[in-house]
Motif scaffolding. Structure first.
Motif, short mmCIF file in Angstrom:
data_model
loop_
_atom_site.label_atom_id
_atom_site.label_comp_id
_atom_site.label_asym_id
_atom_site.label_seq_id
_atom_site.Cartn_x
_atom_site.Cartn_y
_atom_site.Cartn_z
N ALA A 158 3.08 6.60 -21.26
CA ALA A 158 1.95 6.24 -20.40
C ALA A 158 1.72 4.63 -20.89
CB ALA A 158 1.14 6.78 -21.55
N ALA A 159 2.21 4.64 -22.66
CA ALA A 159 1.90 3.27 -22.99
C ALA A 159 2.95 2.28 -22.53
CB ALA A 159 1.68 2.99 -24.89
N ALA A 160 3.71 2.63 -22.64
CA ALA A 160 4.99 1.97 -22.06
C ALA A 160 4.67 1.32 -20.63
CB ALA A 160 6.48 2.47 -22.32
N PHE A 161 3.86 2.17 -19.88
CA PHE A 161 4.08 2.10 -18.48
C PHE A 161 2.52 0.63 -18.45
CE2 PHE A 161 0.93 1.53 -14.13
CZ PHE A 161 2.22 1.80 -13.67
N LYS A 162 1.84 1.03 -19.94
CA LYS A 162 0.66 -0.34 -19.35
C LYS A 162 1.38 -1.28 -20.01
CE LYS A 162 -2.90 3.42 -20.13
NZ LYS A 162 -3.60 3.36 -21.01
N GLN A 163 2.21 -1.55 -21.08
CA GLN A 163 3.13 -2.74 -21.71
C GLN A 163 3.60 -3.50 -20.67
OE1 GLN A 163 5.00 -2.34 -25.55
NE2 GLN A 163 5.91 -3.94 -25.58
N GLY A 206 3.50 -3.86 -14.35
CA GLY A 206 3.02 -3.63 -12.87
C GLY A 206 2.59 -2.97 -12.17
N ALA A 207 2.87 -2.58 -11.15
CA ALA A 207 2.08 -1.77 -10.14
C ALA A 207 2.68 -0.28 -10.11
CB ALA A 207 2.21 -1.96 -9.04
N ILE A 208 4.07 -0.67 -10.17
CA ILE A 208 5.02 0.55 -10.04
C ILE A 208 6.16 0.56 -11.48
CG2 ILE A 208 5.18 0.77 -7.92
CD1 ILE A 208 7.81 -0.14 -7.89
N VAL A 255 15.21 11.34 -13.10
CA VAL A 255 14.53 9.60 -12.67
C VAL A 255 13.21 9.85 -11.81
CG1 VAL A 255 14.98 7.69 -12.41
CG2 VAL A 255 16.97 8.54 -12.92
N VAL A 256 12.54 8.96 -12.23
CA VAL A 256 11.08 9.43 -10.90
C VAL A 256 10.33 8.05 -11.20
CG1 VAL A 256 11.19 11.67 -11.25
CG2 VAL A 256 9.56 10.33 -12.48
N LEU A 257 9.52 7.28 -9.76
CA LEU A 257 9.06 6.14 -9.49
C LEU A 257 7.57 6.77 -10.01
CD1 LEU A 257 9.06 3.79 -8.74
CD2 LEU A 257 8.57 3.98 -6.64
N VAL A 258 7.19 6.27 -11.11
CA VAL A 258 5.57 6.27 -11.35
C VAL A 258 4.79 5.19 -11.10
CG1 VAL A 258 6.69 7.83 -13.01
CG2 VAL A 258 6.12 5.63 -14.06
N ARG A 259 3.55 5.52 -10.36
CA ARG A 259 2.25 4.36 -10.49
C ARG A 259 1.11 4.10 -11.01
NH1 ARG A 259 5.14 5.65 -5.57
NH2 ARG A 259 5.96 4.52 -4.66
N SER A 260 1.13 4.98 -11.75
CA SER A 260 0.41 4.70 -13.22
C SER A 260 0.66 5.23 -14.40
CB SER A 260 -1.24 5.47 -12.73
OG SER A 260 -1.27 7.26 -12.70
N GLN A 264 10.34 -1.75 -15.54
CA GLN A 264 9.55 -2.01 -14.68
C GLN A 264 9.98 -1.67 -13.12
OE1 GLN A 264 11.82 -6.46 -15.79
NE2 GLN A 264 10.04 -6.74 -14.54
N GLY A 265 9.56 -2.11 -12.02
CA GLY A 265 9.96 -1.47 -10.55
C GLY A 265 10.73 -2.80 -10.41
N LEU A 266 11.35 -3.32 -9.82
CA LEU A 266 12.11 -3.82 -9.33
C LEU A 266 11.48 -4.50 -7.86
CD1 LEU A 266 15.13 -4.59 -11.38
CD2 LEU A 266 12.83 -6.17 -11.43
N GLU A 267 11.55 -5.15 -7.02
CA GLU A 267 12.04 -6.15 -5.97
C GLU A 267 13.28 -6.27 -5.41
OE1 GLU A 267 9.07 -9.00 -4.65
OE2 GLU A 267 7.73 -7.71 -4.28
N ILE A 268 13.62 -5.07 -4.37
CA ILE A 268 15.26 -5.26 -4.74
C ILE A 268 15.80 -5.47 -3.33
CG2 ILE A 268 17.22 -4.04 -5.03
CD1 ILE A 268 15.77 -1.90 -6.81
N ALA A 269 17.02 -6.24 -2.86
CA ALA A 269 16.66 -6.94 -1.30
C ALA A 269 18.12 -5.92 -1.52
CB ALA A 269 17.39 -8.40 -1.57
#
Length: 330
Positions: A32-37, A40-42, A68-73, A108-113
């Motif tokens: 949880a702390a890593a997400f905040k640090q 990003g939004a994801i 492996v999961v994508l999280v938003r909070s 971190q989440g990325l905008e992948i092309a």
């Protein structure tokens, strides 16, 4: 010797190979702390084990939970981490027994092309390292080789210089890159090949290698194996070894100077010489049997080493017989 993804990416960073921002977590609170640090939004929470297929893998204790999961909070990161840590992840490569997850990488989440594939291995045909790339990023390269071999691009890597600039540009053009993406790939491959050579790697794989919408090239994944015979030159790398991820019999055999790999059969093999050991296993298969192990005691094995070899073989409950094949001329 294999290492974890988070360890590989730290080595990539030190070699100036671009990777996403990531933080290691060993508890749900740390996730949880890593997400905040990261800010990003994801973010992506990734199980760290020595096996591929983690994204499609599931946990024995939580069958709906992926590796492996994508999280938003931060709350989502903590909840997923609580189900993942301490649980056994089963993937295509772990077998039914799976592997327990003790560490997570929150990235971190990325905008992948685009997603590409990149791998470097030591290739007998080329007589040295060869760089492989493909437009089929995210897929298992074995499947691509079996069904679309023309989509795998190869370039030999000079063991003194590394990868030449023209080779990187040729790959970039064939992959359909354009503009700043070409130069970014050239820099990425140049640094990655130098890392491969300097670290005495036997395999480096990035799947997927991503192109972001801004044109950056980053290693979204990282698998690295080192040549065991060269580890005496790399004390720092030896410290990255995670014995909990290895078969205990293989670890014990290594401590006794034996080359041992556990297999699924019921006929134990004790042989001197790797080539003879492989031929012995082939003969067992040819006659309808299944070898329980690969074991090379070497040419100068002592009585205590051979004794330990028998003990390791017979500790496998599946072994019904042992085939000893010793060539006296070594």
């Amino acid at each position: 010797m294999k290492i974890h993804e988070y360890q590989a990416k730290q080595l990539f960073r030190e070699a100036q190979v671009p990777v996403p921002q990531g933080i290691v977590a060993k508890t749900p609170a740390e996730a949880a702390a890593a997400f905040k640090q990261l800010g990003g939004a994801i973010a992506v929470v990734k199980s760290q084990i020595h096996a591929g297929g983690r994204g499609k893998g599931t946990f024995k204790e939580h069958p709906q939970q992926r590796g492996v999961v994508l999280v938003r909070s931060a709350e989502e990161a903590e909840q997923n981490a609580a189900r993942m840590l301490g649980s056994v992840l089963v993937t295509k490569q772990t077998g039914d027994e799976g592997k327990q997850v003790q560490t997570l990488l929150v990235e971190q989440g990325l905008e992948i092309a685009r997603e590409l594939y990149m791998g470097i291995v030591v290739d007998r045909e080329f007589g040295g390292p060869v760089l492989m790339m493909s437009t089929e990023g995210g897929m298992e390269i074995e499947e691509v080789a079996a069904h679309s071999p023309e989509k795998i691009l190869k370039e030999p890597v000079d063991i003194d210089y590394g990868l030449f600039a023209y080779q990187a540009r040729n790959l970039a053009f064939k992959l359909g890159l354009e503009g700043p993406q070409i130069k970014n790939l050239e820099l990425f491959l140049n640094r990655m090949c130098k890392f491969f050579l300097a670290s005495d790697s036997s395999m480096v794989e990035v799947n997927p290698l991503v192109v972001t919408k801004s044109g950056d090239i980053l290693a979204l994944d990282g698998k690295v194996s080192f040549d065991d015979n060269a580890l005496f030159r790399h004390e720092k790398l030896k410290a990255l070894r995670d014995l909990s991820e290895e078969n205990p019999f293989e670890v014990e055999a290594g401590d006794w100077g034996l080359s041992f790999v556990k297999l699924e059969g019921n006929i134990g093999c004790l042989v001197n010489g790797a080539g003879l050991a492989m031929s012995t296993m082939d003969l067992i298969k040819l006659h309808g049997g299944l070898p329980a192990n690969f074991l090379d005691v070497g040419g100068g094995a002592k009585v205590d080493q051979v004794t330990k070899a028998f003990q390791i073989i017979l500790s496998d409950k599946n072994v019904k017989a042992v085939l000893v094949n010793i060539f006296g001329g070594i």
